[in-house]
Enzyme design. Structure first.
Site, mmCIF file in Angstrom:
data_model
loop_
_atom_site.group_PDB
_atom_site.id
_atom_site.type_symbol
_atom_site.label_atom_id
_atom_site.label_comp_id
_atom_site.label_asym_id
_atom_site.label_seq_id
_atom_site.Cartn_x
_atom_site.Cartn_y
_atom_site.Cartn_z
ATOM 1 N N LYS A 1 39.831 31.332 32.653
ATOM 2 C CA LYS A 1 39.885 32.690 33.191
ATOM 3 C C LYS A 1 41.293 32.931 33.703
ATOM 4 C CE LYS A 1 37.903 35.792 36.659
ATOM 5 N NZ LYS A 1 36.987 35.938 37.803
ATOM 6 N N THR B 1 35.182 37.584 44.508
ATOM 7 C CA THR B 1 34.551 38.775 45.061
ATOM 8 C C THR B 1 33.449 38.415 46.038
ATOM 9 O OG1 THR B 1 35.018 39.886 42.963
ATOM 10 C CG2 THR B 1 33.469 40.970 44.434
ATOM 11 N N TYR C 1 40.045 28.585 36.425
ATOM 12 C CA TYR C 1 40.566 29.887 36.852
ATOM 13 C C TYR C 1 42.066 29.760 37.097
ATOM 14 C CZ TYR C 1 40.340 34.411 39.366
ATOM 15 O OH TYR C 1 40.499 35.713 39.763
#
Length: 319
Positions: free
Chosen positions: A170, A58, A145
């Site tokens: 994640k 983000t 991730y």
């Protein structure tokens, strides 16, 4: 700046609440606006963030120079002032991921979110070597991730979980069958490991109930960037087992938001940034190759947010 004290509580003991992934603001000339970034981070911490993940997806990690990256991480650390942990993205190839890890450590970060390797589709042996080399090169805790070109087999995650600095996974793939097998494999092979799992899908609240079914309770909240009261109210309801509030927010806010997000490429970032601007923080536009959402979609976002606030229970209305 120095790295966190070795006596700091483990991350597993510090993520009690909504996890905040701030956007990276740019000024009129396109440069990173550190003052606006600090204000945005401060807003999130004041709103109840349990952790700050700076310069991640983000936050447009892909669009930042190493110098900009380090400046933003240092700013987040300064704003957090030890109140919540600050983690930073680290990615590209192994050598650059290690370099970003070093920059984050110098900036005082508490940990790293290890992004997928750049472009290549590697086998399990190569992915394991990549994340192991990154963890070997830093004193920071590392969360791997999983998404896109970095999908890990359960046995690979179990081996990575044995590394003293790889503390979590994640998931941005959304394969619940795979996640259940990963959780089972780590639990079986590493029964004493306090390994963290995160739902990392865009607008993760929509799938939070499903992920909880396989033991994944932590999640990243893009909504927290621009509607923190809604994100906090949802997290509170989910934690308390208040299914009526959870379902009301899913039906009236999160599902329409996800349907809007699906209407444009890159909206998982650009629509969030538009939401922050709607809230009153001038964080600029996204950098290429991302582009801004259509005006009609920004208006629709504003309407969805307004409806979302109207759905909040009294105790979570916030302001």
């Amino acid at each position: 700046m120095t790295s966190p004290s070795p006596t700091s509580p483990p991350l597993s003991a510090r993520f009690d609440g909504v996890l905040f992934f701030p956007v990276t603001p740019y000024g009129p000339d396109g440069s990173v606006d550190i003052d606006a970034f600090r204000a945005h981070v401060r807003d999130g911490i004041d709103a109840g963030a349990a952790g700050v993940f700076a310069c991640c997806g983000t936050g447009e990690f892909h669009a930042l120079t190493p110098e900009e990256f380090q400046a933003c991480v240092a700013a987040a650390v300064a704003e957090a002032a030890g109140r919540v942990p600050v983690l930073a993205g680290a990615g590209y190839g192994t050598a650059l991921a290690i370099r970003y890890a070093g920059l984050a450590e110098e900036a005082g970060a508490d940990g790293l979110l290890a992004m997928p390797p750049y472009l290549v589709v590697a086998d399990q042996r190569g992915l394991e070597a990549h994340y192991t080399a990154l963890a070997d090169a830093t004193s920071l805790d590392v969360i791997v991730y999983q998404r896109d070109n970095a999908i890990l087999a359960p046995e690979t995650v179990a081996r990575l979980a044995a590394h003293p600095r790889i503390v979590g996974l994640k998931d941005g793939a959304g394969d619940l069958d795979l996640m259940q097998r990963i959780v089972s494999a780590v639990r079986t092979e590493r029964p004493d490991e306090d390994f963290l799992y995160f739902n990392g899908l865009p607008t993760a609240e929509l799938t939070a109930l499903a992920y909880r079914g396989v033991g994944v309770t932590l999640y990243s909240s893009a909504v927290f960037c621009f509607a923190p009261e809604i994100a906090v109210a949802f997290h509170r309801a989910l934690t308390r087992g208040d299914d009526a509030t959870v379902n009301r927010l899913i039906d009236g806010f999160y599902r329409p938001l996800v349907e809007l997000r699906a209407q444009g490429r890159g909206y998982a970032v650009s629509l969030v940034k538009a939401g922050v601007r709607l809230r009153g923080r001038d964080v600029g536009e996204v950098r290429p190759p991302l582009s801004e959402p259509a005006d009609a979609h920004v208006k629709e976002l504003a309407d969805i947010v307004t409806r979302g606030y109207a759905l909040l229970p009294d105790e979570g209305s916030g302001g």
